[in-house]
Design a protein around this motif. Structure first.
Motif, PDB file in Angstrom:
ATOM      1  N   GLU A 172       0.993  -1.091  -0.162  1.00 26.91           N
ATOM      2  CA  GLU A 172      -0.257  -0.045   0.183  1.00 26.91           C
ATOM      3  C   GLU A 172       1.002   1.456   0.050  1.00 26.91           C
ATOM      4  N   ASP A 197      -7.847  -4.004  -7.200  1.00 24.79           N
ATOM      5  CA  ASP A 197      -7.673  -2.855  -6.338  1.00 24.79           C
ATOM      6  C   ASP A 197      -6.532  -1.961  -6.714  1.00 24.79           C
ATOM      7  N   SER A 201      -6.504   1.770  -8.025  1.00 27.56           N
ATOM      8  CA  SER A 201      -5.752   3.030  -7.360  1.00 27.56           C
ATOM      9  C   SER A 201      -4.907   3.777  -8.198  1.00 27.56           C
ATOM     10  N   SER A 247     -13.193   4.886  -4.280  1.00 28.01           N
ATOM     11  CA  SER A 247     -11.485   5.008  -4.225  1.00 28.01           C
ATOM     12  C   SER A 247     -11.036   5.733  -5.602  1.00 28.01           C
ATOM     13  N   ARG A 248     -11.944   6.077  -6.540  1.00 26.69           N
ATOM     14  CA  ARG A 248     -11.477   6.853  -7.555  1.00 26.69           C
ATOM     15  C   ARG A 248     -12.298   8.223  -7.453  1.00 26.69           C
ATOM     16  N   SER A 310      -8.871  10.098  -1.227  1.00 24.46           N
ATOM     17  CA  SER A 310      -9.941   9.644  -1.901  1.00 24.46           C
ATOM     18  C   SER A 310     -11.277   9.645  -0.976  1.00 24.46           C
TER      19      SER A 310
END
Length: 356
Positions: A172, A197, A201, A247-248, A310
């Protein structure tokens, strides 16, 4: 910057990459993704001719890669892999300097470039220059590997599952680093992963492959809201699609003006409003707790939001700290707005710029 035209690769008469065509513009972050054996790594390796193509054409900034001397081609393309490929008997500085040394850059230029890249990847030159690969953590080694790939300032960076061998927490952190480096350098990147994911991201464009064929090539939001078929829908995953969408989307798209209280004490705060200190930083909020609408809540650093955060992370902080709104602050920590549950729930209406 990169154009694939009918790209094909066959082994023993069987196509492992079958007639793929796509275009990646200068400065974009393209991700190749799909199930194991779908042809994503093979496609990547054909771009820098580690694997010869059986058919089709690959253009690099307008040049057919088949017509370029292989040494010239690979000097225009950086390449980073999962295992980093660092030379164990060379220290960090020499590993990063590998290609500039082959190009016979002056020593002063090489030293400056090594220091520049180490700073870019948050590796203190005084601490890390003389270390050897076995003295680095997995995340540090991966940073060095990407820095080496960028050392000669290539036009394109190819990355083949570079974070697949590190633990989830380090992965991450590396993803966040990669987004920052991409924004700062503006490099065109082609990145292979099997993790949706991770793709959502990082990518500006995602190419989803299956059995050697390109199923859908789109921006992340469009891939989620307009899947081409059931395979795309199932590969993305429907159970947490709402969180993937968040997340976007970014706090700055949904932040609103913060209502300030004209008071200097916690006791006189009322309704919904922010108390700020003499430097404009949020210190307390009234009427925002999920479990007590009348409570006065002191602002904690852990649930402050920034414009670039985000909405998925913002929502997570709201839920964890049980508050309806978060303060949005600038780089100096000054309150510039707020973002709340109401904004999250209103996301069915696409704001301008959400499809980014």
């Amino acid at each position: 910057m990169i154009e694939l035209k009918g790209l094909t690769k066959r082994y023993a008469g069987k196509s492992v990459v079958d007639d793929i065509s796509l275009t990646l513009e200068d400065g974009e972050f393209g991700v190749l993704i799909g199930p194991s054996g779908c042809g994503k790594s093979t496609t990547l390796k054909m771009i820098n001719r580690l694997i010869p193509a059986s058919g089709g054409q690959i253009l690099l900034n307008g040049d057919d890669v088949a017509d370029l001397p292989v040494e010239q081609l690979r000097r225009r393309i950086g390449y980073a892999i999962q295992s980093t490929g660092l030379f164990p008997h060379w220290d960090v500085a020499r590993n990063i300097a590998t290609v500039p040394q082959l190009l016979k850059w002056p020593k002063s230029r090489i030293d400056d470039r090594v220091d520049e890249l180490m700073a870019l990847f948050h590796l203190d030159p005084a601490e890390f220059r003389g270390k050897y690969p076995h003295q680095l953590s997995g995340g540090q080694a991966q940073r060095v590997g990407v820095a080496r790939a960028l050392a000669a300032d290539p036009e394109v960076l190819l990355m083949d599952e570079p974070f697949g061998a590190v633990d989830p927490l380090t992965r991450e952190v590396l993803q966040a680093e990669m987004k920052r480096v991409h924004q700062q350098t503006g490099k065109t990147i082609v990145f292979v992963t099997h993790d949706m994911d991770e793709a959502l991201s990082l990518a500006t464009r995602i190419a989803l492959l299956n059995q050697g064929r390109l199923v859908q090539y789109d921006r992340p939001i469009e891939l989620m809201v307009e899947p081409a078929d059931d395979f795309v829908r199932e590969f993305i995953g429907q159970a947490d699609l709402g969180l993937k969408l968040l997340s976007r989307r970014w706090v700055h798209q949904y932040q609103r003006e913060a209502r300030l209280q004209q008071t200097e004490t916690l006791d006189s705060l009322h309704a919904h409003g922010w108390l700020i200190d003499d430097q404009g930083r949020p210190s307390a909020l009234a009427g925002a707790r999920l479990d007590d609408a009348d409570a006065i809540t002191r602002v904690k650093p852990e649930w402050i939001a920034t414009p670039e955060m985000s909405m998925k992370e913002a929502l997570s902080r709201m839920v964890w700290y049980r508050v309806m709104v978060l303060p949005v602050v600038d780089d100096a920590g000054k309150l510039i707005g707020e973002v709340g549950m109401q904004g999250v729930m209103g996301m069915q209406d696409e704001p301008e710029g959400a499809l980014s």
